[in-house]
Design a protein around this motif. Structure first.
Motif, PDB file in Angstrom:
ATOM      1  N   ILE A 177      -8.303  73.179  35.728  1.00  0.00           N
ATOM      2  CA  ILE A 177      -7.927  71.777  35.516  1.00  0.00           C
ATOM      3  C   ILE A 177      -9.186  70.913  35.523  1.00  0.00           C
ATOM      4  O   ILE A 177     -10.034  71.050  36.412  1.00  0.00           O
ATOM      5  CB  ILE A 177      -6.958  71.299  36.626  1.00  0.00           C
ATOM      6  CG1 ILE A 177      -5.700  72.168  36.640  1.00  0.00           C
ATOM      7  CG2 ILE A 177      -6.599  69.830  36.427  1.00  0.00           C
ATOM      8  CD1 ILE A 177      -4.839  71.981  37.872  1.00  0.00           C
ATOM      9  N   ILE A 220      -7.061  64.052  23.286  1.00  0.00           N
ATOM     10  CA  ILE A 220      -6.111  65.126  23.628  1.00  0.00           C
ATOM     11  C   ILE A 220      -4.882  65.021  22.728  1.00  0.00           C
ATOM     12  O   ILE A 220      -4.390  66.020  22.192  1.00  0.00           O
ATOM     13  CB  ILE A 220      -5.696  65.044  25.126  1.00  0.00           C
ATOM     14  CG1 ILE A 220      -6.864  65.454  26.037  1.00  0.00           C
ATOM     15  CG2 ILE A 220      -4.454  65.885  25.402  1.00  0.00           C
ATOM     16  CD1 ILE A 220      -7.087  66.933  26.265  1.00  0.00           C
ATOM     17  N   LEU A 228     -12.203  73.619  26.610  1.00  0.00           N
ATOM     18  CA  LEU A 228     -10.988  74.016  27.345  1.00  0.00           C
ATOM     19  C   LEU A 228     -10.722  75.520  27.225  1.00  0.00           C
ATOM     20  O   LEU A 228     -10.339  76.174  28.195  1.00  0.00           O
ATOM     21  CB  LEU A 228      -9.780  73.222  26.836  1.00  0.00           C
ATOM     22  CG  LEU A 228      -9.744  71.728  27.222  1.00  0.00           C
ATOM     23  CD1 LEU A 228      -8.651  71.011  26.455  1.00  0.00           C
ATOM     24  CD2 LEU A 228      -9.561  71.554  28.734  1.00  0.00           C
ATOM     25  N   ARG A 256     -10.319  63.589  33.589  1.00  0.00           N
ATOM     26  CA  ARG A 256     -10.855  62.894  32.412  1.00  0.00           C
ATOM     27  C   ARG A 256     -12.366  62.703  32.553  1.00  0.00           C
ATOM     28  O   ARG A 256     -13.117  62.866  31.598  1.00  0.00           O
ATOM     29  CB  ARG A 256     -10.186  61.531  32.242  1.00  0.00           C
ATOM     30  CG  ARG A 256      -8.713  61.608  31.879  1.00  0.00           C
ATOM     31  CD  ARG A 256      -8.133  60.210  31.780  1.00  0.00           C
ATOM     32  NE  ARG A 256      -6.712  60.232  31.495  1.00  0.00           N
ATOM     33  CZ  ARG A 256      -5.756  60.292  32.432  1.00  0.00           C
ATOM     34  NH1 ARG A 256      -6.113  60.361  33.714  1.00  0.00           N
ATOM     35  NH2 ARG A 256      -4.486  60.306  32.092  1.00  0.00           N
ATOM     36  N   VAL A 272      -2.227  73.074  25.563  1.00  0.00           N
ATOM     37  CA  VAL A 272      -2.969  71.988  26.226  1.00  0.00           C
ATOM     38  C   VAL A 272      -2.014  71.267  27.165  1.00  0.00           C
ATOM     39  O   VAL A 272      -1.152  70.505  26.747  1.00  0.00           O
ATOM     40  CB  VAL A 272      -3.574  71.004  25.193  1.00  0.00           C
ATOM     41  CG1 VAL A 272      -4.407  69.940  25.897  1.00  0.00           C
ATOM     42  CG2 VAL A 272      -4.424  71.744  24.168  1.00  0.00           C
ATOM     43  N   LYS A 273      -2.158  71.557  28.450  1.00  0.00           N
ATOM     44  CA  LYS A 273      -1.223  71.020  29.453  1.00  0.00           C
ATOM     45  C   LYS A 273      -1.766  69.748  30.099  1.00  0.00           C
ATOM     46  O   LYS A 273      -2.961  69.651  30.392  1.00  0.00           O
ATOM     47  CB  LYS A 273      -0.982  72.032  30.582  1.00  0.00           C
ATOM     48  CG  LYS A 273      -0.635  73.436  30.124  1.00  0.00           C
ATOM     49  CD  LYS A 273       0.789  73.551  29.662  1.00  0.00           C
ATOM     50  CE  LYS A 273       1.164  75.002  29.431  1.00  0.00           C
ATOM     51  NZ  LYS A 273       2.126  75.203  28.371  1.00  0.00           N
ATOM     52  N   THR A 274      -0.863  68.813  30.363  1.00  0.00           N
ATOM     53  CA  THR A 274      -1.209  67.626  31.148  1.00  0.00           C
ATOM     54  C   THR A 274      -0.816  67.900  32.593  1.00  0.00           C
ATOM     55  O   THR A 274       0.313  68.289  32.865  1.00  0.00           O
ATOM     56  CB  THR A 274      -0.418  66.388  30.653  1.00  0.00           C
ATOM     57  OG1 THR A 274      -0.732  66.176  29.280  1.00  0.00           O
ATOM     58  CG2 THR A 274      -0.787  65.143  31.444  1.00  0.00           C
ATOM     59  N   TYR A 296      -6.288  67.659  32.633  1.00  0.00           N
ATOM     60  CA  TYR A 296      -5.782  68.585  31.612  1.00  0.00           C
ATOM     61  C   TYR A 296      -6.288  69.995  31.851  1.00  0.00           C
ATOM     62  O   TYR A 296      -7.325  70.200  32.464  1.00  0.00           O
ATOM     63  CB  TYR A 296      -6.234  68.131  30.224  1.00  0.00           C
ATOM     64  CG  TYR A 296      -5.724  66.770  29.846  1.00  0.00           C
ATOM     65  CD1 TYR A 296      -4.437  66.586  29.347  1.00  0.00           C
ATOM     66  CD2 TYR A 296      -6.530  65.633  29.985  1.00  0.00           C
ATOM     67  CE1 TYR A 296      -3.961  65.332  29.007  1.00  0.00           C
ATOM     68  CE2 TYR A 296      -6.081  64.369  29.656  1.00  0.00           C
ATOM     69  CZ  TYR A 296      -4.784  64.225  29.154  1.00  0.00           C
ATOM     70  OH  TYR A 296      -4.308  62.986  28.820  1.00  0.00           O
ATOM     71  N   LYS A 297      -5.542  70.955  31.304  1.00  0.00           N
ATOM     72  CA  LYS A 297      -6.019  72.328  31.334  1.00  0.00           C
ATOM     73  C   LYS A 297      -5.456  73.098  30.144  1.00  0.00           C
ATOM     74  O   LYS A 297      -4.459  72.703  29.525  1.00  0.00           O
ATOM     75  CB  LYS A 297      -5.651  73.042  32.634  1.00  0.00           C
ATOM     76  CG  LYS A 297      -4.169  73.437  32.775  1.00  0.00           C
ATOM     77  CD  LYS A 297      -3.980  74.358  33.991  1.00  0.00           C
ATOM     78  CE  LYS A 297      -2.521  74.749  34.167  1.00  0.00           C
ATOM     79  NZ  LYS A 297      -2.335  75.705  35.264  1.00  0.00           N
ATOM     80  N   ARG A 300      -3.701  67.873  20.117  1.00  0.00           N
ATOM     81  CA  ARG A 300      -2.366  68.493  20.129  1.00  0.00           C
ATOM     82  C   ARG A 300      -1.712  68.402  18.755  1.00  0.00           C
ATOM     83  O   ARG A 300      -1.095  69.353  18.280  1.00  0.00           O
ATOM     84  CB  ARG A 300      -1.484  67.802  21.177  1.00  0.00           C
ATOM     85  CG  ARG A 300      -1.787  68.246  22.596  1.00  0.00           C
ATOM     86  CD  ARG A 300      -0.790  67.638  23.547  1.00  0.00           C
ATOM     87  NE  ARG A 300      -0.982  68.113  24.904  1.00  0.00           N
ATOM     88  CZ  ARG A 300      -0.982  67.327  25.968  1.00  0.00           C
ATOM     89  NH1 ARG A 300      -0.818  66.016  25.825  1.00  0.00           N
ATOM     90  NH2 ARG A 300      -1.134  67.828  27.175  1.00  0.00           N
ATOM     91  N   ASP A 334      -7.566  60.712  26.609  1.00  0.00           N
ATOM     92  CA  ASP A 334      -6.140  60.880  26.311  1.00  0.00           C
ATOM     93  C   ASP A 334      -5.885  60.825  24.803  1.00  0.00           C
ATOM     94  O   ASP A 334      -5.079  61.587  24.270  1.00  0.00           O
ATOM     95  CB  ASP A 334      -5.308  59.774  26.995  1.00  0.00           C
ATOM     96  CG  ASP A 334      -5.460  59.795  28.509  1.00  0.00           C
ATOM     97  OD1 ASP A 334      -5.869  60.849  29.027  1.00  0.00           O
ATOM     98  OD2 ASP A 334      -5.188  58.780  29.156  1.00  0.00           O
TER      99      ASP A 334
END
Length: 232
Positions: A176, A202, A169, A179, A216-218, A224-225, A206, A199
Motif C-alpha cells: 500500500i 489513478i 505499482l 498519495r 488497482v485497489k483503493t 492505493y495498491k 483504471r 486520484d
C-alpha cells in the motif's frame, strides 16, 4: 529518452575514467551526468535525484566515503543506490565503505560488462521498476524498454504519467502506498503536484486498463495498491 529511463550520476575526478564510464553507460542505454568533485556532486543531487550513483573513493575536495556518509544521513538520499569505485588493494577500506552505506563496490580497472551487470543487479534489488525490461502482473504485461502495455496480449495506450504509475505499482505488488509516497516515487522529489492529482491519475489509469482496472485497489483513508485479491 534512454532505454532504461535511468539517470546515473558519475562522481569521478579523473576525466579519462569519467568519460570511459559515460561511454560505457550510454552504450548500455543509461543517461549520465558527471561530477568532478564532491561540490559538483552535491549540486547535481540537489537539482535532481538520480536513480544510482557511481562514486569514486578518492575525490579532490572530500573523500567519497565522507560524501556517502553525508548522503546516508539525509532523508532524501538515505536509500540512494551507490556503487563505490575503488583502487586495487583496498580490501579493508572496501569493507569499511560497504559498512558505511555503499550498496556495492567495484575495483579499478574494471570490465565495462561487469560494471553494467552490477548496476543492473543493484537496480533490480533497490528500484525494481527500473531493473527489468518486462514486468508482468496477472493479465497485464509491461515492456519498459518500448513503453508498451498490453492486457491479454492486446496493446493499450497510456500517457506517461499513467505508465509510470502502473509500472511502479506492478513492481511493488500488494504494497500500500499513500498519495504522498506515490508522488515522491513516481513523479520525483521535486514535483509540486497536489496529492489529489494522484486520484485523477489513478482514475485515468483504471479507465485505460478496462477489464484489468480492478487490480488497482483503493485502500480507504490510506492510499492505493496493486492486488489481484478479489475480496480487497
Amino acid at each position: 529518452m534512454s532505454k532504461h529511463h535511468t539517470n546515473i550520476l558519475i562522481v569521478e575526478d579523473e576525466t579519462g575514467i569519467a568519460e570511459l564510464l559515460r561511454f560505457t553507460l550510454d552504450d548500455a542505454g543509461f543517461s549520465c551526468e558527471i561530477a568532478a568533485d564532491a561540490a559538483e556532486a552535491r549540486a547535481a543531487i540537489t537539482a535532481m535525484l538520480p536513480q544510482l550513483v557511481l562514486l569514486d573513493w578518492m575525490l579532490p575536495d572530500t573523500s567519497g566515503l565522507s560524501l556517502l556518509q553525508e548522503w546516508r544521513g539525509q532523508v532524501r538520499t538515505a536509500t540512494l543506490p551507490v556503487i563505490m569505485l575503488t583502487a586495487k588493494g583496498m580490501d579493508e577500506d572496501k569493507v569499511r565503505g560497504l559498512n558505511d552505506g555503499a550498496d556495492d563496490y567495484i575495483t579499478k580497472p574494471f570490465s565495462p560488462k561487469e560494471l553494467v551487470a552490477r548496476i543492473q543487479a543493484l537496480l533490480r534489488r533497490k528500484v525494481p521498476e527500473l531493473g527489468h525490461s518486462t514486468l508482468k502482473y496477472g493479465v497485464i504485461s509491461i515492456d519498459t524498454d518500448r513503453y508498451q502495455v498490453s492486457i491479454d496480449s492486446s496493446t493499450i495506450e497510456l500517457d506517461q504519467a499513467e505508465f509510470k504509475l502502473l509500472r511502479f505499482l506492478i513492481a511493488h505488488p500488494e504494497r500500500i502506498f499513500s498519495r504522498a509516497q506515490l508522488l515522491d516515487k513516481v513523479w520525483g522529489d521535486h514535483t509540486f503536484i497536489e496529492e489529489r492529482t494522484v486520484d485523477v491519475h489513478i482514475m485515468r489509469l483504471r479507465k485505460s486498463l478496462g477489464p484489468a482496472a480492478d487490480y488497482v485497489k483503493t485502500i480507504r483513508g490510506v492510499g492505493y495498491k496493486m492486488s489481484s485479491d478479489t475480496s480487497a
